[in-house]
Design a protein around this motif. Structure first.
Motif, mmCIF file in Angstrom:
data_model
loop_
_atom_site.group_PDB
_atom_site.id
_atom_site.type_symbol
_atom_site.label_atom_id
_atom_site.label_comp_id
_atom_site.label_asym_id
_atom_site.label_seq_id
_atom_site.Cartn_x
_atom_site.Cartn_y
_atom_site.Cartn_z
ATOM 1 N N TYR A 181 0.806 -1.229 0.000
ATOM 2 C CA TYR A 181 0.000 0.000 0.000
ATOM 3 C C TYR A 181 0.838 1.277 0.000
ATOM 4 C CZ TYR A 181 -3.470 -3.481 1.440
ATOM 5 O OH TYR A 181 -4.261 -4.588 1.514
ATOM 6 N N TYR A 182 2.103 1.165 0.365
ATOM 7 C CA TYR A 182 2.944 2.362 0.503
ATOM 8 C C TYR A 182 3.782 2.654 -0.734
ATOM 9 C CZ TYR A 182 5.829 -1.642 1.883
ATOM 10 O OH TYR A 182 6.432 -2.861 1.916
ATOM 11 N N CYS A 183 3.916 1.678 -1.626
ATOM 12 C CA CYS A 183 5.008 1.749 -2.604
ATOM 13 C C CYS A 183 4.552 2.225 -3.975
ATOM 14 C CB CYS A 183 5.667 0.374 -2.716
ATOM 15 S SG CYS A 183 7.094 0.394 -3.818
ATOM 16 N N GLY A 184 5.272 3.173 -4.538
ATOM 17 C CA GLY A 184 4.930 3.775 -5.821
ATOM 18 C C GLY A 184 5.035 2.838 -7.011
ATOM 19 N N LEU B 181 21.824 -4.711 -7.203
ATOM 20 C CA LEU B 181 20.735 -4.854 -8.178
ATOM 21 C C LEU B 181 19.428 -4.863 -7.415
ATOM 22 C CD1 LEU B 181 21.857 -7.718 -10.620
ATOM 23 C CD2 LEU B 181 21.898 -5.246 -11.017
ATOM 24 N N GLN B 182 18.658 -3.800 -7.589
ATOM 25 C CA GLN B 182 17.398 -3.704 -6.854
ATOM 26 C C GLN B 182 16.240 -3.616 -7.836
ATOM 27 O OE1 GLN B 182 16.037 -0.102 -4.254
ATOM 28 N NE2 GLN B 182 16.744 -1.681 -2.861
ATOM 29 N N GLY B 183 15.138 -4.274 -7.475
ATOM 30 C CA GLY B 183 13.981 -4.188 -8.351
ATOM 31 C C GLY B 183 12.718 -4.616 -7.649
ATOM 32 N N LEU C 71 16.701 -7.202 2.178
ATOM 33 C CA LEU C 71 15.255 -7.453 2.218
ATOM 34 C C LEU C 71 14.722 -6.831 3.499
ATOM 35 C CD1 LEU C 71 12.841 -9.055 0.855
ATOM 36 C CD2 LEU C 71 13.362 -10.886 2.471
ATOM 37 N N ARG C 72 14.169 -5.645 3.385
ATOM 38 C CA ARG C 72 13.645 -5.014 4.602
ATOM 39 C C ARG C 72 12.458 -5.813 5.132
ATOM 40 N NH1 ARG C 72 13.282 1.470 3.647
ATOM 41 N NH2 ARG C 72 15.494 1.912 3.356
ATOM 42 N N HIS C 73 12.377 -5.979 6.439
ATOM 43 C CA HIS C 73 11.208 -6.702 6.969
ATOM 44 C C HIS C 73 9.994 -5.777 7.006
ATOM 45 C CE1 HIS C 73 12.927 -4.863 10.595
ATOM 46 N NE2 HIS C 73 11.704 -4.882 11.075
ATOM 47 N N GLU C 74 10.198 -4.486 6.913
ATOM 48 C CA GLU C 74 9.178 -3.426 6.844
ATOM 49 C C GLU C 74 8.481 -3.148 8.173
ATOM 50 O OE1 GLU C 74 9.701 -1.873 4.253
ATOM 51 O OE2 GLU C 74 10.036 -3.229 2.579
ATOM 52 N N THR C 75 8.070 -4.163 8.888
ATOM 53 C CA THR C 75 7.595 -4.007 10.272
ATOM 54 C C THR C 75 7.585 -5.393 10.899
ATOM 55 O OG1 THR C 75 5.768 -3.463 11.767
ATOM 56 C CG2 THR C 75 5.155 -4.143 9.551
ATOM 57 N N GLY D 39 14.548 4.391 6.603
ATOM 58 C CA GLY D 39 14.330 5.741 6.079
ATOM 59 C C GLY D 39 12.903 6.129 6.402
ATOM 60 N N PRO D 40 12.614 7.417 6.343
ATOM 61 C CA PRO D 40 11.253 7.846 6.647
ATOM 62 C C PRO D 40 10.271 7.393 5.567
ATOM 63 C CG PRO D 40 12.519 9.670 5.739
ATOM 64 C CD PRO D 40 13.482 8.536 5.933
ATOM 65 N N PHE D 41 9.062 7.045 5.983
ATOM 66 C CA PHE D 41 7.981 6.825 5.019
ATOM 67 C C PHE D 41 7.677 8.170 4.357
ATOM 68 C CE2 PHE D 41 3.419 7.628 4.412
ATOM 69 C CZ PHE D 41 3.201 6.808 3.330
ATOM 70 N N ILE D 42 7.506 8.156 3.040
ATOM 71 C CA ILE D 42 7.099 9.361 2.307
ATOM 72 C C ILE D 42 5.940 8.949 1.390
ATOM 73 C CG2 ILE D 42 7.814 11.147 0.651
ATOM 74 C CD1 ILE D 42 10.690 10.796 1.630
HETATM 75 N N1 5AD Z 1 8.409 5.773 1.498
HETATM 76 C C1 5AD Z 1 9.616 5.410 1.976
HETATM 77 N N2 5AD Z 1 10.184 4.229 1.701
HETATM 78 C C2 5AD Z 1 9.530 3.389 0.865
HETATM 79 N N3 5AD Z 1 9.840 2.164 0.429
HETATM 80 C C3 5AD Z 1 8.849 1.751 -0.397
HETATM 81 N N4 5AD Z 1 7.903 2.683 -0.479
HETATM 82 C C4 5AD Z 1 8.286 3.717 0.299
HETATM 83 C C5 5AD Z 1 7.721 4.964 0.652
HETATM 84 N N5 5AD Z 1 6.529 5.346 0.175
HETATM 85 C C6 5AD Z 1 11.008 1.425 0.909
HETATM 86 C C7 5AD Z 1 10.586 0.053 1.444
HETATM 87 C C8 5AD Z 1 11.333 -0.896 0.541
HETATM 88 C C9 5AD Z 1 12.500 -0.065 0.042
HETATM 89 C C10 5AD Z 1 13.125 -0.535 -1.220
HETATM 90 O O1 5AD Z 1 11.915 1.208 -0.139
HETATM 91 O O2 5AD Z 1 11.012 -0.085 2.802
HETATM 92 O O3 5AD Z 1 11.789 -2.066 1.197
#
Ligand code: 5AD
Length: 354
Positions: free
Chosen positions: A74-77, A112-114, A166-170, A237-240
């Motif tokens: 839901y967060y990712c572009g 290599l990220q994707g 591989l971020r666990h994200e939460t 990193g901060p959520f944006i």
């Molecule tokens: N804001 C900040 N970080 C993000 N990621 C994905 N979407 C966002 C966002 N909206 C981060 C995730 C992912 C990494 C590649 O980028 O944590 O694991």
């Protein structure tokens, strides 16, 4: 006048001594943070990274090789549901071209990220890795391509991959469900991370700071999970928000809290590799430098082809010109110099504590 309470000094010292706190203590530390305590903890973290790494900041060349993704986070572009971006994936030749440019610029790690792009089979990836290792045998290869089976990770490891992000994200499973669609689970995410460790990769995990519905308790659980996993690298990193996602109207993560968490992670993992991320630099001008001054010791300039960069927007306004791209290395070097740090082009492998 510096006024830090006894209680906060005790907590920071305990963290320094034990590299971990209880969940309640982590929550206490984060919930009662004030400017003086933040300054104190950042300077401790900075001293630790100075002791282990001197004034070196390691550089990694980031190649965003595909923005196709079968997931709908839901967060990712670059989520599958975003129909408005131009999708691209690079051929092996194009990836090799990025490596060539990076090698000339001095890079000795390629990341290599994707997105999770099923069009790259294990065979395709193995063939790319073989070519990279053949041409650049003195370079480390890091993959950041999401969840796969144990067998697939094993084949990638055997083909010569050194590291995996591989971020666990939460680490809170209820929170995980609020960030991801039903087909994704924290359980599988963790399984992947433990598999990667068992297979001998240098492993990186991490999370977003201030993602929607995150509480201090979630963050404390992230830290405890990291203590348990013992990763070699942690990216935060901060959520944006991104305007084409369900979280478009959510507020971004806090800058100060991100710096605080970088410092906590440095104290927990004195020899760990911690990037100052592009999202931190996107949130606040000069954010990456402040990340370094909070204990981070890695930067990951972008080596992707120019026309791909604007299509790899995980969040809005992601920096893609200037010091964060590889050709801006001079600017980056000057920015680091200005805060007393030097870019290091070594492979920069994780070194166990002696
Ligand atoms: N804001 C900040 N970080 C993000 N990621 C994905 N979407 C966002 C966002 N909206 C981060 C995730 C992912 C990494 C590649 O980028 O944590 O694991």
């Amino acid at each position: 006048m510096i006024s830090i309470t006894e209680k906060m000094i005790k907590l920071v010292n305990k963290l320094h001594r034990n590299h971990v706190l209880s969940k309640e203590e982590f929550i206490d530390l984060m919930d009662h943070m004030d400017q003086d305590t933040l300054d104190f903890i950042r300077s401790l973290a900075r001293n630790i990274s100075q002791r282990y790494f001197g004034n070196k900041v390691y550089v990694r060349g980031l190649i965003e090789f595909t923005n196709y993704c079968s997931n709908d986070c839901y967060y990712c572009g670059i989520r599958k549901g975003n129909k408005e971006i131009i999708r691209y994936h690079l051929t092996k030749e194009e990836i090799m071209e990025c490596c060539h440019r990076g090698y000339q610029l001095g890079f000795r790690t390629f990341v290599l990220q994707g997105g999770e792009d099923p069009s790259y089979t294990d065979e395709d990836l193995v063939s790319i890795i073989h070519s990279m290792k053949e041409a650049y045998s003195d370079c480390a290869i890091t993959l950041s391509i999401g969840e796969r089976t144990y067998d697939s990770y094993q084949r990638l490891k055997e083909s010569g991959v050194d590291r995996f992000l591989l971020r666990h994200e939460t680490a809170n499973s209820v929170h995980y469900k609020k960030l991801h669609p039903r087909n994704l689970s924290l359980e599988n995410r963790k399984r992947c991370l433990y598999d990667l460790k068992e297979l001998g990769f240098q492993v990186g995990t991490g999370f977003m700071v201030g993602s929607p519905y995150q509480t201090t308790e979630c963050l404390a659980e992230d830290l405890l999970f990291i203590h348990d996993l013992k990763p070699h690298m942690v990216g935060i990193g901060p959520f944006i928000p991104h305007h084409k996602t369900p979280f478009k109207d959510q507020k971004p993560g806090s800058y100060e809290q991100t710096l605080l968490l970088i410092s906590i992670l440095r104290i927990m993992l004195p020899n760990g590799l911690l990037p100052a991320t592009t999202s931190l630099g996107t949130l606040v001008d000069g954010g990456r430098e402040q990340g370094i001054l909070s204990g981070a010791n890695v930067v990951m300039p972008n080596l992707s082809p120019f026309n791909a960069r604007k299509s790899y927007q995980l969040y809005d306004n992601k920096l893609h010109t200037g010091a964060e791209h590889a050709e801006g290395a001079n600017g980056l070097r000057a920015n680091m110099k200005a805060i007393g740090y030097d870019l290091s082009y070594e492979r920069g492998d994780f070194k166990p504590m002696i």
